[in-house]
Write a protein that holds these residues in place. Structure first.
Motif, PDB file in Angstrom:
ATOM      1  N   ASP A  86       1.074  -0.728   0.325  1.00 30.22           N
ATOM      2  CA  ASP A  86      -0.088  -0.491   0.018  1.00 30.22           C
ATOM      3  C   ASP A  86       0.934   1.223  -0.411  1.00 30.22           C
ATOM      4  N   ARG A 118      -2.952   6.329  -2.220  1.00 31.76           N
ATOM      5  CA  ARG A 118      -4.372   5.872  -1.995  1.00 31.76           C
ATOM      6  C   ARG A 118      -4.512   4.812  -3.186  1.00 31.76           C
ATOM      7  N   ALA A 157      -6.684   1.183  -7.561  1.00 30.19           N
ATOM      8  CA  ALA A 157      -7.011   2.710  -5.844  1.00 30.19           C
ATOM      9  C   ALA A 157      -7.482   1.861  -5.000  1.00 30.19           C
ATOM     10  N   THR A 158      -7.341   2.639  -3.544  1.00 30.11           N
ATOM     11  CA  THR A 158      -7.988   2.211  -3.231  1.00 30.11           C
ATOM     12  C   THR A 158      -9.325   3.525  -2.521  1.00 30.11           C
ATOM     13  N   ALA A 159      -8.913   5.049  -3.161  1.00 28.43           N
ATOM     14  CA  ALA A 159      -9.790   5.550  -2.237  1.00 28.43           C
ATOM     15  C   ALA A 159     -10.138   6.190  -4.282  1.00 28.43           C
ATOM     16  N   PRO A 160     -11.465   6.678  -3.511  1.00 32.52           N
ATOM     17  CA  PRO A 160     -12.343   7.627  -4.928  1.00 32.52           C
ATOM     18  C   PRO A 160     -10.947   8.795  -5.675  1.00 32.52           C
ATOM     19  N   ASP A 161     -10.801   9.237  -4.191  1.00 34.72           N
ATOM     20  CA  ASP A 161      -9.674  10.107  -4.687  1.00 34.72           C
ATOM     21  C   ASP A 161      -8.169  10.193  -5.580  1.00 34.72           C
ATOM     22  N   SER A 162      -7.719   8.831  -5.524  1.00 31.41           N
ATOM     23  CA  SER A 162      -6.487   8.580  -5.557  1.00 31.41           C
ATOM     24  C   SER A 162      -6.355   8.414  -7.060  1.00 31.41           C
ATOM     25  N   ALA A 182      -7.677   6.076  -9.784  1.00 32.67           N
ATOM     26  CA  ALA A 182      -9.068   5.984  -9.869  1.00 32.67           C
ATOM     27  C   ALA A 182      -9.353   7.438 -11.080  1.00 32.67           C
TER      28      ALA A 182
END
Ligand code: ZN
Ligand code: ZN
Length: 422
Positions: A35, A40, A58-63, A66
């Motif tokens: 990670d 993210r 991606a681990t978050a929408p704002d990565s 992503a």
């Protein structure tokens, strides 16, 4: 400049579907994910020859990944070229008018330094330049470090650095993998620290003593010896003199562990370095070192230990036993038939000096076993047993040769081992 393809980054939207292709259909091995919290992103590396593929999830929408996938769909995200000196590389590109995303290099994952080149300059491909982590003879890594363990004080010293062939250090592990942990030099060598350990309790004990200073210029060149930090100096920094050492304990008698046991006088005579100490060696190791064979001869230099017997300060031990209160030896075999580690226990806490059972923290995974080991299957068995115990007991593990980490706690999560530095 010299540049090597390090990896190709692929932005992925549906990880299970991507794995179904890269892992299952192609049959490639996928490493445990890493990670990168700041981005993210979860990175899954897939070694392919000397380079890797990196699946980026991606681990978050704002990565950034992503956003990339939303805009362009999954696909080729970047290629990474490894260079020796990323600062020089960036200066060279800027001098030629190349547009950079990073005008100055910045820290990347795992201690690397990176800089991105603008896709406008690279014909549409995002190019990352990367300089791998420098693990060389710099001062923070060779500092004297003190630890307390119940009634005992443990002091990690340093007798400088030496370079051994990277392939031999990592055995059957492919260079594509180990070179990510330890960048080899132009002679394919990696840097080993030599970290003897002081244990102060009922008596003052030194475990191993590094290389010492009896070797000539040719030896120093072959092994890239750097003893600008050395046992004399670090012993003094710890507030100790050679006369303070009561017991010198050997894990085994290879020159990078036993070299400092003796010194050569101006008249050429070799005598014990620690004038008041009894030197404790495992009997089987003594027999092997005094009767070497073609495979181990280069590791055993008689001047490091035969003078101990001549001086009457040698004590041989036959089995696992207590050397002083709280300090026991335990035979592991593997590296040499009678290689031993030191188990330390006080006030309900445990520590261990594992010598060449796991010279680097990167040798903590089961399969990372040195090519030097005479009995690698014995190393495997001893390591599996030791690591389980070390995890369960929260043992502070001393890594004698790691160029960066003197000691740490082995952790295991989701089948992946790591070392936590206290
Ligand atoms: Zn060894
Ligand atoms: Zn060694």
């Amino acid at each position: 400049m010299k540049a090597v393809l390090d990896h190709v980054g692929i932005a992925v939207k549906d990880l299970p579907a991507a794995l179904a292709f890269y892992r299952d259909a192609l049959g490639l091995d996928v490493e445990a994910p890493e990670d990168v919290a700041s981005q993210r992103v979860r990175a899954h590396f897939i070694p392919v020859g000397a380079s890797s593929l990196e699946l980026l999830e991606a681990t978050a929408p704002d990565s950034p990944i992503a956003k990339y996938v939303d805009k362009k769909g999954p696909g080729l995200h970047h290629i990474t070229l490894r260079v020796d000196d990323v600062h020089a590389a960036v200066e060279q590109l800027k001098a030629r008018g190349v547009r950079m995303i990073d005008e100055t290099p910045r820290p990347g994952a795992e201690g690397s330094t990176i800089a991105f080149v603008h896709p406008q300059a690279t014909h549409g491909v995002l190019v990352e330049l990367k300089q791998a982590a420098q693990r060389s003879a710099v001062s923070p890594e060779s500092q004297v470090k003190r630890y307390s363990l119940g009634e005992l004080e443990l002091i990690s010293l340093c007798d400088g650095f030496i370079r051994f062939d990277g392939g031999a250090m990592f055995g059957t592990v492919p260079k594509a993998l180990w070179s990510k942990q330890q960048q080899p030099d132009d002679r394919n060598r990696v840097t080993l620290a030599m970290r003897p350990l002081i244990i102060r309790g009922a008596r003052t004990m030194l475990v191993d003593a590094g290389l010492g200073d009896k070797d000539d210029a040719k030896f120093h060149d072959i092994y890239g010896v750097d003893r600008s930090r050395n046992l004399d100096r670090t012993l003094a920094e710890a507030g100790l003199k050679v006369e303070d050492v009561d017991i010198v304990l050997a894990s085994h008698l290879h020159f990078d562990h036993a070299g400092g046991f003796t010194v050569r006088e101006a008249d050429g005579r070799v005598r014990p370095t620690f004038p008041r100490a009894q030197y404790i060696v495992r009997r089987g190791e003594w027999e092997d070192a005094t009767h070497p064979h073609a495979r181990n001869r280069a590791s055993y230099l008689r001047d490091n230990y035969v003078p101990l017997a001549d001086a009457g300060v040698l004590q041989l031990v036959d089995d696992d036993q207590t050397i002083m209160p709280g300090v026991k030896v335990r035979r592991t075999g593997g590296h040499t038939m009678h290689h031993q580690i030191v188990m330390i226990e006080s006030g309900g806490k445990t520590a261990a000096f594992v010598a060449d059972l796991m010279p680097f923290t990167s040798h903590v995974p089961d399969a990372w076993i040195m090519g030097y080991d005479l009995y690698p299957m014995d190393t495997l068995a001893a390591k599996q047993q030791f690591v389980q115990e070390a995890i369960a007991k929260q043992t502070l593990v001393f890594f004698e040769h790691d160029p960066v980490v003197a000691a740490g706690y082995i952790r295991e999560a989701h089948g992946k081992r790591s070392v936590e530095i206290p």
